[in-house]
Design an enzyme around this catalytic site. Structure first.
Site, PDB file in Angstrom:
ATOM      1  CD  GLU A  85      42.024  37.438  40.291  1.00 13.61           C
ATOM      2  OE1 GLU A  85      42.411  37.838  41.404  1.00 13.61           O
ATOM      3  OE2 GLU A  85      41.453  38.153  39.462  1.00 13.61           O
ATOM      4  CG  HIS A 103      37.575  33.877  39.249  1.00 13.31           C
ATOM      5  ND1 HIS A 103      36.449  34.681  39.318  1.00 13.31           N
ATOM      6  CD2 HIS A 103      38.406  34.489  38.376  1.00 13.31           C
ATOM      7  CE1 HIS A 103      36.619  35.727  38.515  1.00 13.31           C
ATOM      8  NE2 HIS A 103      37.795  35.635  37.940  1.00 13.31           N
ATOM      9  CG  HIS A 165      36.207  40.155  37.879  1.00 14.16           C
ATOM     10  ND1 HIS A 165      37.390  40.442  38.513  1.00 14.16           N
ATOM     11  CD2 HIS A 165      36.456  39.025  37.167  1.00 14.16           C
ATOM     12  CE1 HIS A 165      38.309  39.561  38.180  1.00 14.16           C
ATOM     13  NE2 HIS A 165      37.763  38.683  37.362  1.00 14.16           N
TER      14      HIS A 165
END
Ligand code: 13P
Length: 226
Positions: A85, A103, A165
């Site tokens: 990412e 994240h 997600h």
């Protein structure tokens, strides 16, 4: 032979930043907000970004495993490749001037990301995140499409959900990004529990403005003598 003082100082700062990222990962894992290799964290010092390596088990991450990249994403230190990412983290730095990005696949945030398009403003603590939390459209992990959708969802916010997600937060530093992660997961749990009982009431614009006024007038959160 003595090390050049500014160079030695920069190296020490970078070592601290890598340790901060590794410690943040271990704390997120201990708090149940990330598990196994899911999730990634970055922290920036000027133009250098310490960022978790791809595929690492975050509960046992060590400082020396943390990668270092510049703002273009070029790796400047570390033996392991940065998170898949990377583009998302760099995008949040560029668009919002973030000092740190987190994240997670935190359970309540992830559950709501599978159902909602937005987490409504049901509690004033969510104002710390900028208001109702948007859900970025689903896209495969590590893709430019996912990064672009998340950046749009973060406009005017320090948190967003990522459909089916997880969650993304940012702050001016790691403490701020971690605090936003904590508030986001708490708010998602509150919303989830409230929704079991009925349709959660949403704070309207007047309540939101009154809260902001009270916060400013009281200087709430500042420690002061009686
Ligand atoms: P990385 O191991 O590459 O950081 O990927 C984990 C993840 O959560 C992808 O969204």
């Amino acid at each position: 032979m003595f090390l050049d003082a500014p160079v030695a100082c920069a190296a020490m700062q970078l070592a601290d930043l890598r340790e901060d990222v590794a410690a943040a990962c271990r704390r997120l894992a201990a708090d149940g907000l990330v598990h196994a290799t899911a999730g990634n964290v970055s922290a920036r010092d000027g133009d250098l970004i310490a960022i978790t390596p791809t595929g690492a088990r975050l509960e046992e991450l060590r400082a020396e495993e943390v990668a270092v990249v510049d703002r273009s994403g070029a790796q400047v230190d570390g033996a392991l490749a940065p998170t898949s990412e990377l583009e998302l983290h760099l995008g949040v730095v560029e668009r919002f001037g973030a000092g740190a990005v987190v994240h997670t696949h935190a359970p309540f945030a992830t559950a709501l990301s599978c159902v909602l398009d937005e987490v409504p403003l049901v509690h004033y603590e969510m104002l710390m995140l900028g208001g109702p939390v948007r859900v970025a459209p689903y896209a495969t992990f590590g893709t430019p499409e996912l990064a672009a959708g998340c950046l749009d969802a973060l406009d005017g916010r320090t948190a967003a959900l990522m459909a089916n997600h997880g969650a993304i937060t940012w702050g001016s530093d790691l403490a701020g990004a971690l605090a936003a992660t904590e508030v986001l997961e708490w708010a998602c749990e509150v919303y989830w529990r409230a929704a079991q009982l009925g349709t959660p009431r949403v704070m309207d614009d007047a309540a939101r403005e009154e809260f902001m006024t009270a916060l400013t007038q009281r200087g709430y959160g500042r420690k002061e003598a009686r």
